[in-house]
Design an enzyme around this catalytic site. Structure first.
Site, PDB file in Angstrom:
ATOM      1  N   ASP A 186      62.374  57.882  82.995  1.00 31.54           N
ATOM      2  CA  ASP A 186      61.716  58.795  83.924  1.00 31.54           C
ATOM      3  C   ASP A 186      62.315  60.177  83.756  1.00 31.54           C
ATOM      4  O   ASP A 186      63.512  60.320  83.520  1.00 31.54           O
ATOM      5  CB  ASP A 186      61.834  58.317  85.369  1.00 31.54           C
ATOM      6  CG  ASP A 186      63.266  58.139  85.835  1.00 31.54           C
ATOM      7  OD1 ASP A 186      63.838  59.106  86.389  1.00 31.54           O
ATOM      8  OD2 ASP A 186      63.824  57.038  85.656  1.00 31.54           O
TER       9      ASP A 186
ATOM     10  N   ASP B  36      58.222  58.451  95.330  1.00 26.68           N
ATOM     11  CA  ASP B  36      59.686  58.488  95.252  1.00 26.68           C
ATOM     12  C   ASP B  36      60.203  58.843  96.639  1.00 26.68           C
ATOM     13  O   ASP B  36      60.125  59.990  97.071  1.00 26.68           O
ATOM     14  CB  ASP B  36      60.096  59.536  94.208  1.00 26.68           C
ATOM     15  CG  ASP B  36      61.609  59.696  94.085  1.00 26.68           C
ATOM     16  OD1 ASP B  36      62.353  59.052  94.840  1.00 26.68           O
ATOM     17  OD2 ASP B  36      62.039  60.502  93.234  1.00 26.68           O
TER      18      ASP B  36
ATOM     19  N   GLU C 231      63.507  58.577  99.010  1.00 24.01           N
ATOM     20  CA  GLU C 231      64.949  58.344  98.919  1.00 24.01           C
ATOM     21  C   GLU C 231      65.695  59.402  99.714  1.00 24.01           C
ATOM     22  O   GLU C 231      65.122  60.093 100.534  1.00 24.01           O
ATOM     23  CB  GLU C 231      65.378  58.359  97.454  1.00 24.01           C
ATOM     24  CG  GLU C 231      64.993  59.667  96.722  1.00 24.01           C
ATOM     25  CD  GLU C 231      65.551  59.756  95.318  1.00 24.01           C
ATOM     26  OE1 GLU C 231      66.795  59.820  95.198  1.00 24.01           O
ATOM     27  OE2 GLU C 231      64.751  59.753  94.341  1.00 24.01           O
TER      28      GLU C 231
END
Length: 280
Positions: A79, A168, A170
């Site tokens: 990634d 994503d 987090e």
């Protein structure tokens, strides 16, 4: 601050008063009295990337296994974000990397300026690729960010080479870990994003997270385990515990210090399973 007393003097009293004021920040110099090495600068908006907080908050090293998390064959992936600039995709392909995810957007204020080279370059060497969105739940709604993502590289097509988009979610690099949300508020925000992304693309997005963050900020919700593939972050020799409800991971970001680009990943299955996810 430690004050040595030798009787009651005006100087001693002044020092004692100052010692009381500094922790409260009333003197205007309390932060300067702290060790600069203990303070972390807030990065500029848009600079976040997948796994940015993993080492700082989740650490590295072994952790007890998750039981049902690993299949027999793993397929290597990477990634990338704007931090990598123009990526040497042929080098990665020749080293055995078969799939890739590229950061497309963050919040509703950032688009990766290297997106075209990274997204198209990975495709052109033969990789199956997709894009990801770095969520900032404290700035706009989940649906608004899903729209921004889809409109700026986060879409999906049934061409056999395009993976579904990734949320994503987090640690917040810009402030409070959970973006100022309660666990129920965070779950609602994620659901808002997931619902909108599904409406726009026909696919359930992958959820990228770390177990420790998920526990802290969603209350270890199992609400998405039956619909959204899990991409787990854990920089160790084994995955360890998974968030509630997921019996296995789909992808695992296992290091931030791999060859050519730092972030390397394992797909939990052979290349045919990567293709199956791409095809929906």
């Amino acid at each position: 601050m430690r004050v040595h007393r030798s009787g009651t003097t005006l100087a001693g009293a002044a020092l004692a008063a100052l010692a009381l004021l500094l922790p409260l920040g009333l003197s205007g110099t309390a932060s300067a009295a702290q060790d600069p090495g203990t303070r972390q600068a807030i990065p500029p908006r848009g600079s976040a990337y997948m796994g940015m907080g993993v080492i700082a908050h989740d650490g590295q090293g072994s952790r007890p296994g998750g039981g049902f998390s690993t299949l027999a064959v793993q397929t290597e992936g990477v990634d990338v974000s704007g931090h990598q600039g123009n990526v040497a995709w042929s080098t990665l392909w020749n080293s055995g990397v078969k799939w890739a995810y590229v950061k497309a957007t963050e919040g509703t204020y950032y688009k990766n300026t290297y997106f075209a080279q990274q997204y198209n370059g990975s495709y052109n060497v033969g990789m199956i690729r997709g894009s990801y969105h770095f969520a900032t739940p404290d700035t706009t709604s989940g649906a608004t960010q899903a729209d921004y993502f889809v409109n700026n590289g986060g879409g999906w097509s049934r061409d056999g080479k395009t993976l579904p988009g990734v949320l994503d979610i987090e640690w917040n690099p810009y402030g409070a870990t959970c973006y100022g949300k309660t666990a129920s508020g965070m779950v609602a925000w994620i659901q808002d994003f997931v619902n909108r992304y599904r409406y726009r693309t026909g696919r359930d997005p992958v959820i990228y997270t770390a177990t420790s963050w998920w526990k802290q900020c969603t209350g270890n919700s199992a609400a998405f385990a039956s619909t959204n593939p899990l991409w787990i972050a854990r920089y160790a020799s084994e995955v360890g515990e998974l968030p509630a409800g997921w019996p296995y991971y789909t992808m695992w970001q296992y290091t931030s210090s791999g060859p050519t680009v730092g972030d390397h990943d394992k797909f939990n299955g052979d290349l045919s399973r990567v293709q199956a996810l791409a095809n929906g």
